[in-house]
Design an enzyme around this catalytic site. Structure first.
Site, short mmCIF file in Angstrom:
data_model
loop_
_atom_site.label_atom_id
_atom_site.label_comp_id
_atom_site.label_asym_id
_atom_site.label_seq_id
_atom_site.Cartn_x
_atom_site.Cartn_y
_atom_site.Cartn_z
N SER A 1 0.82 -1.21 0.00
CA SER A 1 0.00 0.00 0.00
C SER A 1 0.85 1.26 0.00
CB SER A 1 -0.97 -0.01 1.18
OG SER A 1 -0.25 0.07 2.39
N ALA B 1 2.38 2.91 -5.43
CA ALA B 1 2.10 1.99 -6.54
C ALA B 1 0.89 1.10 -6.24
CB ALA B 1 3.33 1.14 -6.84
N LYS C 1 1.51 -5.17 4.66
CA LYS C 1 2.21 -5.74 5.81
C LYS C 1 1.93 -5.00 7.12
CE LYS C 1 6.86 -5.96 5.14
NZ LYS C 1 8.14 -6.59 4.78
N GLY D 1 11.30 15.02 -1.25
CA GLY D 1 11.49 16.12 -2.19
C GLY D 1 10.35 16.35 -3.15
N GLY D 2 9.82 15.32 -3.78
CA GLY D 2 8.72 15.54 -4.70
C GLY D 2 8.65 14.56 -5.84
N GLU E 1 16.08 20.05 -9.27
CA GLU E 1 17.04 19.14 -8.66
C GLU E 1 18.13 18.85 -9.68
OE1 GLU E 1 14.82 15.81 -7.12
OE2 GLU E 1 14.14 16.97 -5.40
N HIS F 1 22.49 7.11 -0.84
CA HIS F 1 22.43 8.53 -0.50
C HIS F 1 23.69 8.88 0.30
CE1 HIS F 1 20.95 12.39 0.89
NE2 HIS F 1 19.97 12.27 0.03
N ARG G 1 27.28 13.50 -6.31
CA ARG G 1 26.86 12.74 -5.12
C ARG G 1 27.46 11.35 -5.04
NH1 ARG G 1 24.09 17.03 -7.25
NH2 ARG G 1 22.67 17.90 -5.72
N HIS H 1 19.45 3.58 -0.71
CA HIS H 1 18.29 4.47 -0.80
C HIS H 1 17.22 3.95 -1.77
CE1 HIS H 1 16.14 8.16 -0.41
NE2 HIS H 1 16.40 8.59 -1.62
N ARG I 1 18.84 6.16 -11.19
CA ARG I 1 17.53 6.81 -11.25
C ARG I 1 17.68 8.32 -11.17
NH1 ARG I 1 14.03 8.46 -6.29
NH2 ARG I 1 16.14 8.71 -5.53
N SER J 1 10.95 8.26 -9.00
CA SER J 1 10.46 6.97 -8.48
C SER J 1 9.02 7.04 -7.98
CB SER J 1 11.39 6.43 -7.40
OG SER J 1 11.84 7.44 -6.57
C1 LIG Z 1 13.38 8.60 2.92
C2 LIG Z 1 13.01 8.48 1.49
C3 LIG Z 1 12.79 9.63 0.72
C4 LIG Z 1 12.41 9.52 -0.61
N1 LIG Z 1 12.13 10.65 -1.34
C5 LIG Z 1 11.67 10.53 -2.61
C6 LIG Z 1 11.24 11.68 -3.35
O1 LIG Z 1 11.23 12.80 -2.84
N2 LIG Z 1 10.82 11.50 -4.64
C7 LIG Z 1 10.78 10.27 -5.24
O2 LIG Z 1 10.38 10.17 -6.41
N3 LIG Z 1 11.16 9.16 -4.56
C8 LIG Z 1 11.59 9.26 -3.27
N4 LIG Z 1 11.95 8.14 -2.58
C9 LIG Z 1 11.79 6.82 -3.23
C10 LIG Z 1 10.29 6.46 -3.29
O3 LIG Z 1 9.70 6.81 -2.06
C11 LIG Z 1 10.03 4.98 -3.56
O4 LIG Z 1 10.81 4.52 -4.62
C12 LIG Z 1 8.57 4.75 -3.92
O5 LIG Z 1 7.76 5.40 -2.97
C13 LIG Z 1 8.22 3.27 -3.98
O6 LIG Z 1 6.82 3.14 -4.02
P1 LIG Z 1 6.17 1.68 -4.05
O7 LIG Z 1 4.71 1.88 -3.93
O8 LIG Z 1 6.69 0.91 -5.19
O9 LIG Z 1 6.73 0.95 -2.75
P2 LIG Z 1 6.56 1.36 -1.20
O10 LIG Z 1 6.11 2.75 -1.07
O11 LIG Z 1 7.80 0.97 -0.52
O12 LIG Z 1 5.36 0.41 -0.70
C14 LIG Z 1 5.55 -0.98 -0.54
C15 LIG Z 1 4.35 -1.54 0.22
O13 LIG Z 1 4.38 -2.97 0.21
C16 LIG Z 1 4.11 -3.46 1.52
N5 LIG Z 1 4.72 -4.80 1.61
C17 LIG Z 1 6.02 -5.14 1.50
N6 LIG Z 1 6.17 -6.47 1.66
C18 LIG Z 1 4.94 -7.00 1.86
C19 LIG Z 1 4.45 -8.30 2.12
N7 LIG Z 1 5.26 -9.38 2.20
N8 LIG Z 1 3.12 -8.46 2.30
C20 LIG Z 1 2.26 -7.40 2.25
N9 LIG Z 1 2.70 -6.14 2.03
C21 LIG Z 1 4.01 -5.94 1.84
C22 LIG Z 1 4.75 -2.42 2.41
O14 LIG Z 1 4.28 -2.50 3.73
C23 LIG Z 1 4.31 -1.14 1.69
O15 LIG Z 1 3.00 -0.80 2.04
C24 LIG Z 1 12.32 8.23 -1.22
C25 LIG Z 1 12.55 7.08 -0.47
C26 LIG Z 1 12.88 7.19 0.88
C27 LIG Z 1 13.09 5.94 1.66
#
Ligand SMILES: Cc1cc2nc3c(=O)[nH]c(=O)nc-3n(C[C@H](O)[C@H](O)[C@H](O)COP(=O)(O)OP(=O)(O)OC[C@H]3O[C@@H](n4cnc5c(N)ncnc54)[C@H](O)[C@@H]3O)c2cc1C
Length: 499
Positions: A10, A13, A33, A46-47, A112, A226, A270, A331, A366, A371
């Site tokens: 959740s 994506a 999870k 950041g955005g 950026e 990072h 970086r 990161h 990236r 992302s």
């Molecule tokens: C501190 C930080 C700052 C960032 N800043 C930026 C930014 O400014 N701009 C940008 O573009 N990107 C940024 N990123 C990267 C970006 O946040 C991630 O790449 C992106 O949000 C990933 O989205 P996602 O939905 O694919 O995965 P996630 O957001 O990681 O979601 C994964 C989900 O899957 C669930 N899950 C995992 N395993 C299981 C399981 N076995 N069973 C059930 N559920 C499970 C988790 O609990 C979670 O809800 C940042 C990342 C971090 C850590």
């Protein structure tokens, strides 16, 4: 129409995929999870990058994405990603996400590094993820999507070359759930490393269970680090702008080691700064280096970097009086489950989206703020594609030999990855890691203990990262081989890993 669609995760994506699939009329179960919305996405700062402004274009965004990818991005996937950006942002705004605005009401935007124009929209200053997730969670709660919180996806059920369901742990019990489609949106695997900006749940579970179902993991060697995180548990980010304003990096003796490393010292690219810090830490007995922000003075620090000041204060540090300990940290993972541009894997009925997936849009590195965009775009596309017949002609994975018998803990695994498969890699270190991990196994005392299952997933993925890093003998993008020759490829322009 698919009878039942299960979405795993959740973050941005998974929430987007679930909403889109539900709107298309599917019967959706969204399992996650932790609590709904707990994810890497929530902590994004950041955005989001998107070509929304008159002085920008999709073509320029694609060009920047490809330059960051150091020649390894798939240009078609990069186009798919960048083209869909504006529509996804407008959709979020329609859902109530409050992006920051200028006094005249237009969207505010940031520049950026490695972006040729300012195109990064943000919310709450540096709380973009929180605003996006709040809007998406509200929409999911108001929909007819069934939400299963605190539910751990354990393995896929596969029959007749297609996915038939999923095995999960919920309320301490195992459940088997039939589904005609499963969308993996479980994020990256930052917890592979001893230092990571990712929350504890980033253990790559979905990627590991796709692998076990015979789907390939690609670009696994590309992990973005990072340069500056506070060296405390959880290693929270410290913005690079702090160095931009005049903070310097000191070694254990209080000397500016970056002066020896690069003509631009602390303002070097970086990747260069991150690798120099890692090298310095290694040479001083694994002790963090220090970020000295005293030259900025108390007033500037409080006005420009209130978040940093508050973070330091929470750990008993006042950056206007003392240098604070910092370390680079894993990161973002460019690699993931191999998918086509509609999120489809080689296995019928199985899709992957967001950081768990790899379309090759990012290539070897990236571009900053691409992302969250990827999470929104791929989540949306994969859900729409559930209706279409599978076009994926991707190869299946070759099985790797099962592990050995020497017990390994999560922290030992993270240390192996940090030491030998981190910012600097070479043949000897990778061989040591490979041998150690081949012998390792994770003792699962209780079949229902999530922490052990996560560590077992991490071990499986660690072997994949090591194998991919060993196969790629050149340095390129985020993959740095200390033993590579000087002809190694790097991007034409500096790559921002600001967020
Ligand atoms: C501190 C930080 C700052 C960032 N800043 C930026 C930014 O400014 N701009 C940008 O573009 N990107 C940024 N990123 C990267 C970006 O946040 C991630 O790449 C992106 O949000 C990933 O989205 P996602 O939905 O694919 O995965 P996630 O957001 O990681 O979601 C994964 C989900 O899957 C669930 N899950 C995992 N395993 C299981 C399981 N076995 N069973 C059930 N559920 C499970 C988790 O609990 C979670 O809800 C940042 C990342 C971090 C850590």
């Amino acid at each position: 129409m698919a009878e039942r669609v299960v979405v795993v995760g959740s973050g941005a994506a998974g929430l987007t995929a679930a909403l889109t699939a539900s709107k298309a009329g599917h019967d959706v179960i969204l399992m996650t999870k932790g609590p709904l919305g707990e994810s890497n996405s929530l902590y994004a700062q950041g955005g989001i990058a998107a070509a929304l402004f008159d002085d920008d274009s999709v073509e320029a965004h694609i060009a920047d994405t490809l330059a960051a990818g150091a020649g390894l991005s798939d240009p078609v996937s990069a186009r798919v990603l960048c083209q869909a950006g504006p529509a996804r942002i407008h959709e979020l705004i329609a859902l109530g996400a409050e992006f920051d605005r200028c006094p005249d009401g237009r969207l505010a935007r940031g520049l950026e590094a490695a972006h040729s124009v300012p195109r990064v929209v943000h919310a709450g200053g540096d709380a973009t993820g929180r605003a996006i997730i709040a809007a998406l969670v509200r929409a999911v709660r108001a929909s007819r999507i069934a939400v299963w919180e605190h539910c751990f996806a354990r393995d896929l059920l596969v029959g007749d070359d297609s996915v038939t369901g999923i095995r999960v742990l919920r309320d301490g019990r195992e459940h088997t759930l039939a589904a005609s489609a499963v969308i993996i949106a479980s994020g990256g695997a930052g917890q592979l490393y001893r230092h990571s900006t990712n929350p504890l749940g980033a253990t790559g579970d979905g990627v590991a269970l796709a692998l076990r179902a015979g789907v390939r993991l690609i670009d696994a060697e590309f992990v973005q680090f990072h340069p500056t995180t506070l060296a405390v548990p959880g290693t929270p980010l410290i913005s690079e702008a702090v160095r931009g304003e005049g903070a310097v990096l000191l070694d254990a003796r209080g000397e500016r080691f970056m002066l020896r490393e690069h003509p631009d010292a602390e303002l070097a690219p970086r990747d260069v700064v991150a690798r120099a810090i890692a090298r310095q830490m290694q040479s001083q007995g694994d002790v963090p280096v220090l970020l000295d922000a005293r030259p900025l003075g108390d007033a500037v620090l409080r006005r420009r970097f209130p978040g940093f000041v508050a973070l330091a204060a929470a750990h008993g540090l006042n950056p206007s009086e003392v240098p604070v300990p910092v370390t680079p940290a894993a990161h973002y993972w460019m690699g993931g489950v191999e998918v086509d541009d509609d999120g489809r894997t080689a296995l019928r009925g199985l899709s992957a989206v967001g950081e768990a997936a790899c379309t090759r849009a990012h290539g070897a590195n990236r571009l900053a703020s691409n992302s969250l965009l990827e999470a929104l775009v791929t989540g949306h596309r994969a859900a729409l594609a559930l209706e279409q017949p599978s076009a994926a002609t991707l190869p299946r994975a070759e099985g790797r030999p099962a592990g050995g018998h020497r017990a390994i803990s999560r922290s030992e695994l993270q240390q192996v990855m940090w030491q030998w498969v981190g910012l600097h890699r070479d043949t000897a270190g990778l061989a040591s890691a490979q041998a150690l991990l081949a012998e390792a196994s994770v003792p699962v005392s209780d079949e229902h203990r999530v922490a052990d299952l996560e560590t077992a997933n991490l071990l499986q993925l660690a072997r994949e990262v090591v194998a991919a890093a060993s196969d790629r003998t050149e340095s390129i993008g985020a993959h740095h081989r200390s033993d590579a020759d000087l002809s190694s490829r790097q991007p034409e322009r500096e790559v921002s890993i600001a967020c």
